[in-house]
Structures are given as C-alpha cells and as structure tokens.
Motif scaffolding. Structure first.
Motif, PDB file in Angstrom:
ATOM      1  N   THR A  78       1.711 -61.273  22.861  1.00 17.72           N
ATOM      2  CA  THR A  78       0.630 -62.245  22.045  1.00 17.72           C
ATOM      3  C   THR A  78       1.569 -62.604  20.780  1.00 17.72           C
ATOM      4  O   THR A  78       1.486 -63.737  20.516  1.00 17.72           O
ATOM      5  CB  THR A  78      -0.429 -61.320  21.540  1.00 17.72           C
ATOM      6  N   ARG A  79       2.316 -61.828  19.976  1.00 20.26           N
ATOM      7  CA  ARG A  79       3.022 -62.233  18.911  1.00 20.26           C
ATOM      8  C   ARG A  79       4.089 -63.439  19.238  1.00 20.26           C
ATOM      9  O   ARG A  79       4.402 -64.369  18.693  1.00 20.26           O
ATOM     10  CB  ARG A  79       3.725 -60.952  18.271  1.00 20.26           C
ATOM     11  N   LEU A  80       4.760 -62.921  20.442  1.00 18.50           N
ATOM     12  CA  LEU A  80       5.655 -63.968  20.944  1.00 18.50           C
ATOM     13  C   LEU A  80       5.160 -65.248  21.227  1.00 18.50           C
ATOM     14  O   LEU A  80       5.708 -66.486  20.963  1.00 18.50           O
ATOM     15  CB  LEU A  80       6.615 -63.286  22.127  1.00 18.50           C
ATOM     16  N   ALA A  81       4.217 -65.033  21.864  1.00 14.56           N
ATOM     17  CA  ALA A  81       3.405 -66.458  22.265  1.00 14.56           C
ATOM     18  C   ALA A  81       3.058 -67.317  21.053  1.00 14.56           C
ATOM     19  O   ALA A  81       2.908 -68.637  21.213  1.00 14.56           O
ATOM     20  CB  ALA A  81       2.077 -66.218  23.182  1.00 14.56           C
ATOM     21  N   LEU A  82       2.435 -66.737  20.013  1.00 22.42           N
ATOM     22  CA  LEU A  82       2.056 -67.326  18.937  1.00 22.42           C
ATOM     23  C   LEU A  82       3.347 -67.944  18.194  1.00 22.42           C
ATOM     24  O   LEU A  82       3.329 -69.132  17.708  1.00 22.42           O
ATOM     25  CB  LEU A  82       1.479 -66.407  17.726  1.00 22.42           C
ATOM     26  N   MET A  83       4.532 -67.433  18.391  1.00 23.34           N
ATOM     27  CA  MET A  83       5.790 -67.771  17.513  1.00 23.34           C
ATOM     28  C   MET A  83       5.993 -69.279  18.565  1.00 23.34           C
ATOM     29  O   MET A  83       6.457 -69.848  18.055  1.00 23.34           O
ATOM     30  CB  MET A  83       6.686 -67.091  17.795  1.00 23.34           C
ATOM     31  N   ARG A  84       5.946 -69.064  19.811  1.00 27.06           N
ATOM     32  CA  ARG A  84       6.199 -70.059  20.696  1.00 27.06           C
ATOM     33  C   ARG A  84       5.331 -71.223  20.273  1.00 27.06           C
ATOM     34  O   ARG A  84       5.826 -72.498  20.376  1.00 27.06           O
ATOM     35  CB  ARG A  84       6.227 -69.723  22.095  1.00 27.06           C
ATOM     36  N   SER A  85       4.051 -71.115  20.064  1.00 23.32           N
ATOM     37  CA  SER A  85       3.292 -71.994  19.756  1.00 23.32           C
ATOM     38  C   SER A  85       3.707 -72.765  18.560  1.00 23.32           C
ATOM     39  O   SER A  85       3.466 -74.051  18.523  1.00 23.32           O
ATOM     40  CB  SER A  85       1.794 -71.413  19.530  1.00 23.32           C
ATOM     41  N   ILE A  86       3.890 -72.052  17.324  1.00 18.83           N
ATOM     42  CA  ILE A  86       4.162 -72.709  16.247  1.00 18.83           C
ATOM     43  C   ILE A  86       5.427 -73.491  16.425  1.00 18.83           C
ATOM     44  O   ILE A  86       5.710 -74.640  15.665  1.00 18.83           O
ATOM     45  CB  ILE A  86       4.378 -71.638  14.912  1.00 18.83           C
ATOM     46  N   LEU A  87       6.659 -72.832  17.090  1.00 24.22           N
ATOM     47  CA  LEU A  87       7.627 -73.729  17.366  1.00 24.22           C
ATOM     48  C   LEU A  87       7.703 -74.761  18.140  1.00 24.22           C
ATOM     49  O   LEU A  87       8.269 -75.892  17.782  1.00 24.22           O
ATOM     50  CB  LEU A  87       8.969 -72.946  17.828  1.00 24.22           C
ATOM     51  N   SER A  88       6.881 -74.672  18.948  1.00 25.78           N
ATOM     52  CA  SER A  88       6.678 -75.930  19.987  1.00 25.78           C
ATOM     53  C   SER A  88       5.598 -77.050  19.433  1.00 25.78           C
ATOM     54  O   SER A  88       5.682 -78.302  20.056  1.00 25.78           O
ATOM     55  CB  SER A  88       6.134 -75.416  21.316  1.00 25.78           C
ATOM     56  N   ALA A  89       4.722 -76.905  18.538  1.00 26.64           N
ATOM     57  CA  ALA A  89       3.847 -77.638  18.335  1.00 26.64           C
ATOM     58  C   ALA A  89       4.344 -78.901  17.776  1.00 26.64           C
ATOM     59  O   ALA A  89       3.778 -80.228  18.067  1.00 26.64           O
ATOM     60  CB  ALA A  89       2.747 -76.970  16.777  1.00 26.64           C
ATOM     61  N   PRO A  90       5.504 -79.047  16.875  1.00 24.80           N
ATOM     62  CA  PRO A  90       6.062 -80.445  16.489  1.00 24.80           C
ATOM     63  C   PRO A  90       6.587 -81.355  17.347  1.00 24.80           C
ATOM     64  O   PRO A  90       6.900 -82.454  17.265  1.00 24.80           O
ATOM     65  CB  PRO A  90       6.754 -80.005  15.201  1.00 24.80           C
ATOM     66  N   PHE A  91       6.806 -80.915  18.692  1.00 25.75           N
ATOM     67  CA  PHE A  91       7.610 -81.648  19.714  1.00 25.75           C
ATOM     68  C   PHE A  91       6.783 -82.641  20.040  1.00 25.75           C
ATOM     69  O   PHE A  91       5.534 -82.350  20.335  1.00 25.75           O
ATOM     70  CB  PHE A  91       8.022 -80.542  20.855  1.00 25.75           C
ATOM     71  N   ASP A  92       7.393 -83.764  20.596  1.00 21.99           N
ATOM     72  CA  ASP A  92       6.739 -85.141  21.166  1.00 21.99           C
ATOM     73  C   ASP A  92       6.878 -84.576  22.460  1.00 21.99           C
ATOM     74  O   ASP A  92       7.991 -84.057  23.149  1.00 21.99           O
ATOM     75  CB  ASP A  92       7.739 -86.146  21.170  1.00 21.99           C
TER      76      ASP A  92
END
Length: 120
Positions: A78-92
């Motif tokens: 779950t922690r890794l998924a949160l990190m992935r979500s934060i990192l991927s949010a700004p991508f087009d």
C-alpha cells in the motif's frame, strides 16, 4: 538488479520534465526510508555479520517469516502504491500510436515475478 530493467522509451515532450512539490518528495522519501531501513534492520538482526551464506535453516526461516510479517503488518505494498500514485500524478497520460501512455510503455516489459513453472 538495476541492469535487468531496460531504459524507458522516449517520452512525450510534456513528460520530459516533471515537477513535484517538496512536500510530496519528502513524503516519498520518508516512506522509502522507513521501508529500506526497517528491512535492513531485520536483515542485520538475523545476519549480524551481513552474510547469510551457510545460515542455518531455522535462522533463514525466521528471517523470511519476519520479513513477510513486516511487509504485511506495515502494508508495504500500500505504501509503494501511494508512492507510485504521487510520482505518476503529474504525467501527461495521452495515448500514443500503440494505445499506451508513457507510464504504461515504461513498465510494459519489466521482468515481473511469476509463479514457479509459469512462463507468462
């Protein structure tokens, strides 16, 4: 391990520079530090010399059980998924000619774990 992961394909111009807030970067770094240092502490507890060569079966079983317990109890996925979500949010996420966005394309060929004996 890092050599097994191919470089990502070329990116859309909008994805060549991604900006994250300092708060988001610190949140990710804290999560990484928590997971990395905790797993390191588990390893050092069971293998104080840093070498698991020749470790007895009981110690190896305890190490494996504690590592699994930690991953489950501390919700590492779950922690890794949160990190992935934060990192991927700004991508087009505009789709390319292959009907994939840059993120999908970058992870498409990762050598993921498979059940023993399973080819795909």
């Amino acid at each position: 391990m890092a050599d097994d992961i191919a470089a990502p394909p070329s990116l859309l111009p909008a994805n060549r520079r991604i900006v994250l807030s300092g708060e988001d970067v610190l949140r990710i770094l804290r999560e990484i530090e928590f997971l990395l240092q905790s797993l390191h502490h588990i390893g050092r507890h069971y293998y104080p010399d840093g070498d698991d060569d020749g470790a007895d079966a009981l110690r190896r079983a305890q190490y494996c059980a504690e590592t699994t317990r930690f991953i489950d109890a501390e919700q590492a996925t779950t922690r890794l998924a949160l990190m992935r979500s934060i990192l991927s949010a700004p991508f087009d996420t505009t789709l390319g000619a292959d009907d994939m966005d840059d993120l999908e394309r970058a992870v498409e060929a990762l050598p993921l774990w498979r059940a023993p004996g399973r080819l795909s």
